[in-house]
Motif scaffolding. Sequence first.
Motif, PDB file in Angstrom:
ATOM      1  N   MET B   1     -41.302  18.625  10.845  1.00  0.00           N
ATOM      2  CA  MET B   1     -41.053  20.057  10.784  1.00  0.00           C
ATOM      3  C   MET B   1     -42.106  20.847  11.563  1.00  0.00           C
ATOM      4  SD  MET B   1     -38.389  20.816   8.697  1.00  0.00           S
ATOM      5  CE  MET B   1     -38.569  22.123   7.489  1.00  0.00           C
ATOM      6  N   GLN B   3     -44.203  22.236  14.377  1.00  0.00           N
ATOM      7  CA  GLN B   3     -43.947  22.332  15.810  1.00  0.00           C
ATOM      8  C   GLN B   3     -45.246  22.095  16.586  1.00  0.00           C
ATOM      9  OE1 GLN B   3     -40.647  22.947  16.789  1.00  0.00           O
ATOM     10  NE2 GLN B   3     -40.481  22.502  14.624  1.00  0.00           N
ATOM     11  N   GLU B 119     -34.884  30.040   6.694  1.00  0.00           N
ATOM     12  CA  GLU B 119     -35.452  28.790   7.180  1.00  0.00           C
ATOM     13  C   GLU B 119     -34.822  28.375   8.509  1.00  0.00           C
ATOM     14  OE1 GLU B 119     -35.777  25.684   4.293  1.00  0.00           O
ATOM     15  OE2 GLU B 119     -36.208  24.183   5.844  1.00  0.00           O
ATOM     16  N   ARG B 120     -33.490  28.541   8.597  1.00  0.00           N
ATOM     17  CA  ARG B 120     -32.820  28.157   9.837  1.00  0.00           C
ATOM     18  C   ARG B 120     -33.255  29.075  10.977  1.00  0.00           C
ATOM     19  NH1 ARG B 120     -26.607  29.085  11.174  1.00  0.00           N
ATOM     20  NH2 ARG B 120     -26.689  28.505  13.368  1.00  0.00           N
ATOM     21  N   ALA B 123     -36.667  28.006  12.039  1.00  0.00           N
ATOM     22  CA  ALA B 123     -36.604  26.726  12.760  1.00  0.00           C
ATOM     23  C   ALA B 123     -36.094  26.942  14.181  1.00  0.00           C
ATOM     24  CB  ALA B 123     -35.697  25.756  12.009  1.00  0.00           C
ATOM     25  N   ASP B 127     -38.201  26.303  17.517  1.00  0.00           N
ATOM     26  CA  ASP B 127     -37.653  25.370  18.517  1.00  0.00           C
ATOM     27  C   ASP B 127     -37.616  25.991  19.899  1.00  0.00           C
ATOM     28  OD1 ASP B 127     -37.227  23.175  17.023  1.00  0.00           O
ATOM     29  OD2 ASP B 127     -35.073  23.517  16.692  1.00  0.00           O
ATOM     30  N   PHE B 153     -43.258  27.059   9.484  1.00  0.00           N
ATOM     31  CA  PHE B 153     -43.108  26.810  10.921  1.00  0.00           C
ATOM     32  C   PHE B 153     -44.249  27.404  11.740  1.00  0.00           C
ATOM     33  CE2 PHE B 153     -38.916  25.998   9.281  1.00  0.00           C
ATOM     34  CZ  PHE B 153     -38.516  24.893  10.021  1.00  0.00           C
TER      35      PHE B 153
END
Lengths: 393, 266
Positions: B1, B3, B119-120, B123, B127, B153
Amino acid sequence: MNQMSGPYFGPYGGRFVPEALIAALDELAAAYAAAQADPAFGAELERLATVYSGRPTPLTEVPRFAAQAGGARVFLKREDLAHTGSHKINNVLGQALLTKRLGKTRVIAETGAGQHGVATATAAALMGLECVVYMGLEDTQRQALNVARMRLLGAEVIPVKTGSRTLKDAINEALRDWVTNVEGTNYVFGTAAGPHPFPAMVRDFQSVIGREARAQILAEVGRLPDAAAACVGGGSNSIGLFSAFLEDTSVSLYGFEAAGDGVETGRHAATLTGGSPGTLHGAKSYLLQDADGQTIESHSISAGLDYPGVGPEHSYLKDSGRAVYRPVTDAAAMDAFSWLTRSEGIMPAIESAHGLAGAMELGRELGPEAVLVVCLSGRGDKDVETAVKWFNL
Amino acid sequence: MVQSVSAADGFGAGQAIARARAAGRAALIAYLPCGFPSLTASIDACRALIRGGADIIELGLPYSDPVMDGPVIGQAVTEALASGFRVDDLFEAVAELAPAGVPIEVMTYYNPVFRRGEERFAADLADAGGAGLITPDLIPEEAGPWITAADAFGLDKVFLVAPSSPPARLRLTASACRGFTYATSTMGVTGLRTSLSGLARPLVERTRAAGAANVCVGVGVSTPAQAAEVASFADGVIIGSAFVKRLAAGQDLESFTAGLREATIR
């Protein structure tokens, strides 16, 4: 009473607004709490309700209308007979009195059909407050009569040309005004939605509807009704009615939303039926939104129900199952509008006609032994032009 | 998780502000909305801001109900939505811009984040190489799930303070921020104003006293002279409507940005 006082109603409610407004919301919540504890505030509100608004409003049994409602006994709570022609006056008098307690001299409001704008302009005239009403450009054209009423009352009406140019954008513009002028300005919010303390405060000011209706039906029939029903846009008349019956578990609560052309067509304003949780105008609640969280424009023949959001307490009552929300199409509402007018000589607002259409269906389900209390939230004078077009008169 | 490139690891707004400070400047934070006038044009415009010397890009996520925005930005985001902007486009734009090495902070109202899931959203942003979020209608008390996701993150969390914020709220907000604390210079919405509000400087001082390491000033800052004034007392200068207006008029962004960067020299 076991009323939820906010900011949260289960997972809903809260304050999703810019930080610049938080101090004003805190100040308003504190002033409201102090007012609730001050007998003089309640006494003044009650005095105005009696000598100015014309309360208590009657509870009228409508047996000829009820012939199309399965023969159930149907009683209408007559908010159409309150000063300015709708329940909106109950809320604005409370908020205008609070404005004076805050030492503020200017009020702003949003309006869709114009009923809340007219009520706010009325209270501002009564109490000597400067009044600015934001109204979507399209609504100012559709509801020219109410624009004229507000201007005659001394209010400034600002047509909103941003976004979809309807009620949703009028609220956005009023919030922008409030962020800019918060020091001397109070936002008189029209429905039981928005950031805390508005949902609980507006409900409390509208709870007079339910208190009176409950006492009146007990006096008239000798028992509680089987169901209490009202239309739901933002949800202030319905939450005002429901609030008195929340703990009477034998009383079913029904909210009727505007289904426009039908929920399945996508052209509707049935937020609780066809929406999903999110944030809009300062609160977490059900709303009409796309997969990205962009608000979807609502559609209804009734400008007062044409809103893609709903008050957070309704979202909570839906999820908990305490209240049931059903959609009513434009066509069904207009049939009920026509039927009440012809059968009883009472012309309802098209908003209220959604509640009447729902009650007709409900009466047929519950049968002739049932007793229904329905909130007739406003009168239909403002809707004559729309009705003439609808019925090709 | 975790990064490899994240705000916590040294690629966030805090580091960009520190670099500017070391060079004797306030950081220049330049805003443009994603998708206006088109997705590719907005990416190109942000590249011009970067070439002109912006230290941080504030990339706006167009939203249907932007209550903190005045007419210039309001009109631009309405046009972006009308021409079909989708939230997925934002992550594409961030991914295109991030390799330039300038932190990309996404300015977004809360509902698109809530709708995607905090959370998405976090993420996807991580990313794409984004640095964090600036959230104008989210106060720390309501931000629990976003704070959790941002921490997981390593993303920046930028909340706003206003001239009306009392000391207790300044402390609460300053302690919830990572990257910087966004001080709104005036009571009002975004837009161009003829002079800088006198409320800005005392707010920056009060916010620092409340514990904020970096305080950047936005809302109503649009000219090099106003930028220079803000740079004299704040850690960063945030400019938005002035860029949007120039972009809408087809005027050069790079040289305008360079002029603003000059103005941030203390």
